[in-house]
Write an enzyme that holds these catalytic residues in place. Structure first.
Site, mmCIF file in Angstrom:
data_model
loop_
_atom_site.group_PDB
_atom_site.id
_atom_site.type_symbol
_atom_site.label_atom_id
_atom_site.label_comp_id
_atom_site.label_asym_id
_atom_site.label_seq_id
_atom_site.Cartn_x
_atom_site.Cartn_y
_atom_site.Cartn_z
ATOM 1 C CE LYS A 54 -3.763 -2.367 2.247
ATOM 2 N NZ LYS A 54 -4.576 -2.674 3.436
ATOM 3 C CD GLN A 98 -3.347 -4.548 6.537
ATOM 4 O OE1 GLN A 98 -3.253 -3.333 5.821
ATOM 5 N NE2 GLN A 98 -3.801 -5.634 6.042
ATOM 6 C CG ASP A 121 -9.058 0.519 5.551
ATOM 7 O OD1 ASP A 121 -9.358 -0.083 4.339
ATOM 8 O OD2 ASP A 121 -8.273 0.084 6.400
HETATM 9 N N1 GUN Z 1 -7.088 -6.888 6.271
HETATM 10 C C1 GUN Z 1 -7.403 -7.364 5.028
HETATM 11 N N2 GUN Z 1 -7.931 -6.652 4.238
HETATM 12 C C2 GUN Z 1 -8.015 -5.412 4.950
HETATM 13 C C3 GUN Z 1 -8.173 -4.040 4.014
HETATM 14 O O1 GUN Z 1 -8.770 -3.977 3.062
HETATM 15 N N3 GUN Z 1 -7.899 -3.204 4.996
HETATM 16 C C4 GUN Z 1 -7.356 -3.280 6.295
HETATM 17 N N4 GUN Z 1 -6.886 -2.166 7.045
HETATM 18 N N5 GUN Z 1 -6.991 -4.332 6.721
HETATM 19 C C5 GUN Z 1 -7.350 -5.455 6.001
#
Ligand code: GUN
Length: 294
Positions: A54, A98, A121
């Site tokens: 990311k 995350q 998110d």
């Molecule tokens: N863990 C798995 N997918 C995601 C996501 O799209 N965002 C975040 N923050 N954690 C995740």
């Protein structure tokens, strides 16, 4: 194979190219640099990889990013204090915690601490609540579900009035993608581990979203001809021939389902690349809102 391939990698690259232009214009015209903070708690290797990817893609489009890492023993108060400091930081427009968090932490309390306007998110309970309500809209929708809708739109697959079947009810994919499809006037069936006669249900689908994490579960006789298939699964299977000793496959038996589907996403290269593209897009949206441009 008779289905057309939905090339998520190419579509994600197109979105990224659009963002490069937009971010550049924001810098030149408004002196505004969108900023994303990532919060990673513990040493989950997959999470480390996702956060690294990311942040790299942020750099590719000109978004400023800062990565915060806390040990797996971090306390609830430490994590929430970090989030609060990011809420107050004007250089940060988006905050990404995350998931999953280590088990001793209260995930909902942490996600509730993120400022609504920085919840790129879309996991804040208020944003999820608005997503679920008629006539309301969240400030941000979660990235993977938004990416799925974007894929359907960019290949011209109609949603309104269609029968959509979603396999899986996770907070990250299954539930929110169902809500997004409902907002677009699809008729939704959400399937899960207790659903009876799953193939009979999936055979009703005009749009089938598979997000259960079960290797090649959806077979050719589970779908009706002409279905549009979006495969969110990322499963490792041993493969001595592969460089890493494994390969990635989806929740759908690709080769056989592609014989009857009209459109289908590959794994890898389908939904995966879209998740990051939509996160970057949300971050740019957050920055534009702060600057009064939306
Ligand atoms: N863990 C798995 N997918 C995601 C996501 O799209 N965002 C975040 N923050 N954690 C995740």
């Amino acid at each position: 194979m008779s289905a057309y391939l939905i090339d998520g990698k190419a579509i994600a690259n197109t979105i990224q190219d659009e963002l490069v232009v937009e971010v550049q214009a924001l810098k030149e015209t408004h002196g505004l640099v969108p900023g994303l903070a990532t919060v990673l708690v513990g040493d989950n290797v997959a999470s480390q990889t996702y956060v690294r990817m990311k942040r790299k893609r942020c750099a590719d489009v000109g978004i400023y990013s800062v990565g915060h890492e806390l040990s797996k023993e971090a306390t609830q108060e430490e994590v929430e204090a970090l989030v609060r400091s990011l809420n107050a930081d004007p250089a940060i427009h988006g905050i990404l915690v995350q998931l999953p968090l280590p088990r001793h932490l209260d995930e909902e309390a942490v996600l509730s601490t993120v400022a609504l306007q920085k919840d790129v998110d879309g996991f804040h309970p208020v944003n999820i609540g608005r997503l679920a309500m008629k006539g309301r809209d969240p400030l941000f929708a979660p990235a993977t579900p938004s990416g799925i809708i974007e894929l359907l739109d960019r290949v011209g697959a109609p949603i309104e009035g269609k029968q959509a079947v979603v396999l899986g009810r996770s907070n990250i994919v299954g539930l929110p993608v169902s809500m997004l499809l409902l907002k677009r006037n699809a008729t939704i069936t959400i399937c899960h581990s207790r659903t009876q006669d799953l193939p009979a249900v999936t055979r009703q689908a005009d749009i089938l979203i598979a997000a259960v994490g079960r290797t090649e579960m959806v077979k050719r006789d589970w779908v009706k001809p002409g279905v549009v298939v979006i495969d969110v699964g990322i499963n490792r299977v041993d493969d001595p021939e592969a460089k890493r000793g494994y390969r990635l496959v989806g929740d759908v038996a690709f080769d056989e389902v592609a014989e009857v589907a009209s459109w289908i996403t590959p794994v890898p290269g389908g939904v995966g690349p879209m998740t990051i593209a939509m996160l970057l897009k949300n971050t740019v949206t957050a920055a534009k809102r702060v600057a009064g441009l939306l």
